[in-house]
Write a protein that holds these residues in place. Structure first.
Motif, PDB file in Angstrom:
ATOM      1  N   SER A 186     -10.216  -9.051   6.761  1.00 48.62           N
ATOM      2  CA  SER A 186     -10.738  -9.361   5.399  1.00 48.62           C
ATOM      3  C   SER A 186      -8.518  -9.517   5.103  1.00 48.62           C
ATOM      4  O   SER A 186      -8.066  -8.450   5.675  1.00 48.62           O
ATOM      5  N   ALA A 187      -8.435 -10.606   5.243  1.00 54.41           N
ATOM      6  CA  ALA A 187      -6.649  -9.970   4.786  1.00 54.41           C
ATOM      7  C   ALA A 187      -6.149 -10.320   3.713  1.00 54.41           C
ATOM      8  O   ALA A 187      -6.659 -10.101   2.566  1.00 54.41           O
ATOM      9  N   LYS A 188      -5.379  -9.295   4.003  1.00 55.90           N
ATOM     10  CA  LYS A 188      -4.732  -7.894   2.863  1.00 55.90           C
ATOM     11  C   LYS A 188      -3.361  -8.951   2.058  1.00 55.90           C
ATOM     12  O   LYS A 188      -2.787  -8.854   1.110  1.00 55.90           O
ATOM     13  N   GLN A 189      -2.964 -10.424   2.011  1.00 54.71           N
ATOM     14  CA  GLN A 189      -2.232 -11.761   2.208  1.00 54.71           C
ATOM     15  C   GLN A 189      -2.321 -13.029   2.587  1.00 54.71           C
ATOM     16  O   GLN A 189      -3.253 -13.041   3.696  1.00 54.71           O
ATOM     17  N   THR A 190      -1.688 -13.898   2.110  1.00 59.60           N
ATOM     18  CA  THR A 190      -1.812 -14.816   2.720  1.00 59.60           C
ATOM     19  C   THR A 190      -1.196 -14.971   3.806  1.00 59.60           C
ATOM     20  O   THR A 190      -0.270 -14.588   4.160  1.00 59.60           O
ATOM     21  N   LEU A 191      -1.859 -15.150   4.558  1.00 58.31           N
ATOM     22  CA  LEU A 191      -1.605 -15.954   6.530  1.00 58.31           C
ATOM     23  C   LEU A 191      -1.220 -17.057   6.424  1.00 58.31           C
ATOM     24  O   LEU A 191      -2.446 -18.292   6.297  1.00 58.31           O
ATOM     25  N   ALA A 192      -0.321 -17.261   6.952  1.00 59.88           N
ATOM     26  CA  ALA A 192       0.457 -18.928   7.220  1.00 59.88           C
ATOM     27  C   ALA A 192      -0.365 -18.845   8.581  1.00 59.88           C
ATOM     28  O   ALA A 192      -0.283 -18.352   9.403  1.00 59.88           O
ATOM     29  N   MET A 193      -0.617 -20.475   8.579  1.00 62.24           N
ATOM     30  CA  MET A 193      -1.004 -21.519   9.722  1.00 62.24           C
ATOM     31  C   MET A 193       0.328 -21.390  10.860  1.00 62.24           C
ATOM     32  O   MET A 193       1.132 -21.172  11.012  1.00 62.24           O
ATOM     33  N   GLY A 194      -0.424 -20.853  12.010  1.00 60.54           N
ATOM     34  CA  GLY A 194      -0.103 -20.352  13.767  1.00 60.54           C
ATOM     35  C   GLY A 194       1.271 -19.993  13.542  1.00 60.54           C
ATOM     36  O   GLY A 194       1.825 -19.442  14.454  1.00 60.54           O
ATOM     37  N   ARG A 195       1.108 -18.945  12.361  1.00 65.33           N
ATOM     38  CA  ARG A 195       1.822 -17.374  13.213  1.00 65.33           C
ATOM     39  C   ARG A 195       1.885 -16.308  13.009  1.00 65.33           C
ATOM     40  O   ARG A 195      -0.146 -15.797  12.626  1.00 65.33           O
ATOM     41  N   ALA A 196       2.000 -15.624  14.142  1.00 65.33           N
ATOM     42  CA  ALA A 196       1.122 -14.248  14.300  1.00 65.33           C
ATOM     43  C   ALA A 196       1.082 -13.225  13.782  1.00 65.33           C
ATOM     44  O   ALA A 196       1.560 -13.374  12.278  1.00 65.33           O
ATOM     45  N   VAL A 197       0.242 -12.299  13.164  1.00 66.60           N
ATOM     46  CA  VAL A 197      -0.734 -11.856  12.598  1.00 66.60           C
ATOM     47  C   VAL A 197      -0.127 -10.188  12.710  1.00 66.60           C
ATOM     48  O   VAL A 197      -0.820  -9.402  13.945  1.00 66.60           O
ATOM     49  N   GLY A 198      -0.161  -9.315  12.251  1.00 70.65           N
ATOM     50  CA  GLY A 198       0.343  -7.949  12.092  1.00 70.65           C
ATOM     51  C   GLY A 198      -1.043  -7.073  11.956  1.00 70.65           C
ATOM     52  O   GLY A 198      -1.907  -7.294  10.397  1.00 70.65           O
ATOM     53  N   ALA A 199      -1.310  -5.920  12.697  1.00 73.07           N
ATOM     54  CA  ALA A 199      -1.850  -5.111  11.791  1.00 73.07           C
ATOM     55  C   ALA A 199      -1.810  -4.607  10.871  1.00 73.07           C
ATOM     56  O   ALA A 199      -3.274  -4.138  10.379  1.00 73.07           O
ATOM     57  N   ASN A 200      -0.679  -4.361  10.206  1.00 72.60           N
ATOM     58  CA  ASN A 200      -0.706  -4.368   8.516  1.00 72.60           C
ATOM     59  C   ASN A 200      -1.280  -5.441   7.431  1.00 72.60           C
ATOM     60  O   ASN A 200      -0.810  -5.161   5.880  1.00 72.60           O
ATOM     61  N   SER A 201      -1.571  -6.584   7.977  1.00 69.85           N
ATOM     62  CA  SER A 201      -1.620  -7.834   7.157  1.00 69.85           C
ATOM     63  C   SER A 201      -3.652  -7.874   7.098  1.00 69.85           C
ATOM     64  O   SER A 201      -3.526  -9.005   6.426  1.00 69.85           O
ATOM     65  N   VAL A 202      -4.196  -6.800   7.602  1.00 69.87           N
ATOM     66  CA  VAL A 202      -5.210  -7.635   7.418  1.00 69.87           C
ATOM     67  C   VAL A 202      -6.063  -5.862   7.492  1.00 69.87           C
ATOM     68  O   VAL A 202      -5.170  -4.874   7.652  1.00 69.87           O
ATOM     69  N   GLN A 203      -7.466  -6.428   6.891  1.00 71.61           N
ATOM     70  CA  GLN A 203      -7.850  -4.927   7.003  1.00 71.61           C
ATOM     71  C   GLN A 203      -9.307  -4.885   6.298  1.00 71.61           C
ATOM     72  O   GLN A 203      -9.891  -5.886   6.412  1.00 71.61           O
ATOM     73  N   PRO A 204     -10.877  -4.126   7.330  1.00 71.60           N
ATOM     74  CA  PRO A 204     -11.993  -4.567   6.506  1.00 71.60           C
ATOM     75  C   PRO A 204     -11.891  -4.312   5.331  1.00 71.60           C
ATOM     76  O   PRO A 204     -12.075  -4.511   4.969  1.00 71.60           O
ATOM     77  N   PRO A 205     -13.376  -6.041   5.641  1.00 72.10           N
ATOM     78  CA  PRO A 205     -13.681  -5.810   4.167  1.00 72.10           C
ATOM     79  C   PRO A 205     -14.074  -5.567   3.086  1.00 72.10           C
ATOM     80  O   PRO A 205     -15.030  -4.791   3.367  1.00 72.10           O
ATOM     81  N   VAL A 206     -13.567  -5.563   1.763  1.00 75.05           N
ATOM     82  CA  VAL A 206     -14.175  -5.022   1.271  1.00 75.05           C
ATOM     83  C   VAL A 206     -15.034  -5.475   0.339  1.00 75.05           C
ATOM     84  O   VAL A 206     -15.043  -6.947  -0.086  1.00 75.05           O
ATOM     85  N   LEU A 207     -16.593  -4.956   0.727  1.00 75.35           N
ATOM     86  CA  LEU A 207     -17.224  -5.477   0.074  1.00 75.35           C
ATOM     87  C   LEU A 207     -17.685  -5.022  -1.349  1.00 75.35           C
ATOM     88  O   LEU A 207     -18.697  -6.202  -1.985  1.00 75.35           O
ATOM     89  N   VAL A 208     -17.588  -4.602  -1.682  1.00 70.30           N
ATOM     90  CA  VAL A 208     -17.589  -4.199  -3.513  1.00 70.30           C
ATOM     91  C   VAL A 208     -15.958  -3.221  -3.263  1.00 70.30           C
ATOM     92  O   VAL A 208     -15.631  -2.656  -3.364  1.00 70.30           O
ATOM     93  N   LYS A 209     -15.480  -4.365  -4.927  1.00 69.73           N
ATOM     94  CA  LYS A 209     -14.608  -3.214  -5.441  1.00 69.73           C
ATOM     95  C   LYS A 209     -14.873  -2.867  -5.694  1.00 69.73           C
ATOM     96  O   LYS A 209     -15.761  -2.019  -6.427  1.00 69.73           O
ATOM     97  N   LYS A 210     -13.334  -1.434  -6.467  1.00 69.43           N
ATOM     98  CA  LYS A 210     -13.719  -0.620  -7.014  1.00 69.43           C
ATOM     99  C   LYS A 210     -14.096  -0.838  -8.747  1.00 69.43           C
ATOM    100  O   LYS A 210     -13.356  -2.055  -8.989  1.00 69.43           O
ATOM    101  N   GLY A 211     -14.794  -0.149  -9.458  1.00 74.47           N
ATOM    102  CA  GLY A 211     -15.241  -0.488 -10.392  1.00 74.47           C
ATOM    103  C   GLY A 211     -16.073  -1.292 -10.876  1.00 74.47           C
ATOM    104  O   GLY A 211     -16.936  -1.396 -11.074  1.00 74.47           O
ATOM    105  N   GLY A 212     -16.891  -2.511  -9.303  1.00 74.11           N
ATOM    106  CA  GLY A 212     -18.304  -3.417  -9.495  1.00 74.11           C
ATOM    107  C   GLY A 212     -18.681  -2.160  -9.074  1.00 74.11           C
ATOM    108  O   GLY A 212     -19.494  -0.783  -8.886  1.00 74.11           O
TER     109      GLY A 212
END
Length: 234
Positions: A186-212
């Motif tokens: 899952s993207a931790k921030q908006t990822l621009a088209m055509g630009r390389a992605v750093g490992a700190n810009s993604v994370q395992p997908p959040v299936l349940v948010k805190k408080g859900g």
């Protein structure tokens, strides 16, 4: 013309160059050879162009890259890009000569990947035009990049990425180069088209948010219990 056709009256132009001969010069040459001609006004002029073959920059880059790989066999399996310090590089050779390119005095520094050389055209010609060139080679690597703008929280699928070649030296140390390390996250921030992605810009997908709200289920041999709960963390 005529009996004077083999006489030299001016220095030859370089291939592809043009020169304008003004009325005063034309009149002086005509008088020197006893020709019955004179300019009708001071605005008379003649333009002379020496015909040539134009060797484009891409052909020169290709020949340089081939010469570098030929001299350095360890680069044969690498995908390479060539960056020239000469921003505008093309060559003109006489029309009656072959439009071939040769590379001489090639030097490559393996520590910095910078090179110097002379480009010769036509190749192996004692009267060839020589241009000094310098630049740097860059090793290329295929990198997965977003094929579209990916918003924060979006889960990245296989159709959301494409593979492009980028210079290895220009990538950050944490750049993701294996698509398997990107798909399903899952993207931790908006990822621009055509630009390389750093490992700190993604994370395992959040299936349940805190408080859900979540459902809690307990199954025993003769009993099933269900209850509602609230997640204390994502």
């Amino acid at each position: 013309a005529g009996p004077y056709a083999d006489r030299v009256i001016a220095r030859s132009l370089s291939p592809g160059q043009s020169s304008t001969l003004e009325a005063r010069w034309l009149g002086r040459v005509a008088r020197a050879f006893g020709l019955d001609w004179r300019p009708t006004s001071r605005y008379d002029m003649a333009t002379v162009t020496r015909l040539s073959h134009v060797i484009p920059a891409e052909k020169i880059r290709s020949e340089l890259l081939n010469a570098i790989i030929h001299r350095n066999e360890d680069l044969a399996d690498e995908r390479l890009d060539l960056q020239l310090d000469n921003r505008v590089l093309s060559m003109n050779v006489p029309k009656d000569k072959p439009a071939t390119v040769g590379i001489s005095q090639l030097q490559l520094d393996p520590r910095t990947d910078r090179f110097t050389a002379f480009v010769v055209a036509p190749a192996e010609n004692p009267h060839a035009v020589r241009i000094a060139v310098s630049g740097q080679i860059h090793r290329l690597v295929e990198v997965p990049v977003p094929a579209r703008r990916i918003l924060r929280g979006d889960i990245i699928g296989a159709r959301d990425i494409e593979m492009v070649e980028m210079r290895r030296g220009g990538l950050a140390a944490n750049t993701i180069v294996d698509p398997a390390d990107l798909i399903g996250l899952s993207a931790k921030q908006t990822l621009a088209m055509g630009r390389a992605v750093g490992a700190n810009s993604v994370q395992p997908p959040v299936l349940v948010k805190k408080g859900g709200l979540v459902s809690v289920k307990l199954e025993a041999r003769n009993m099933v219990l269900t209850a509602r709960g609230r997640a204390v963390e994502s």
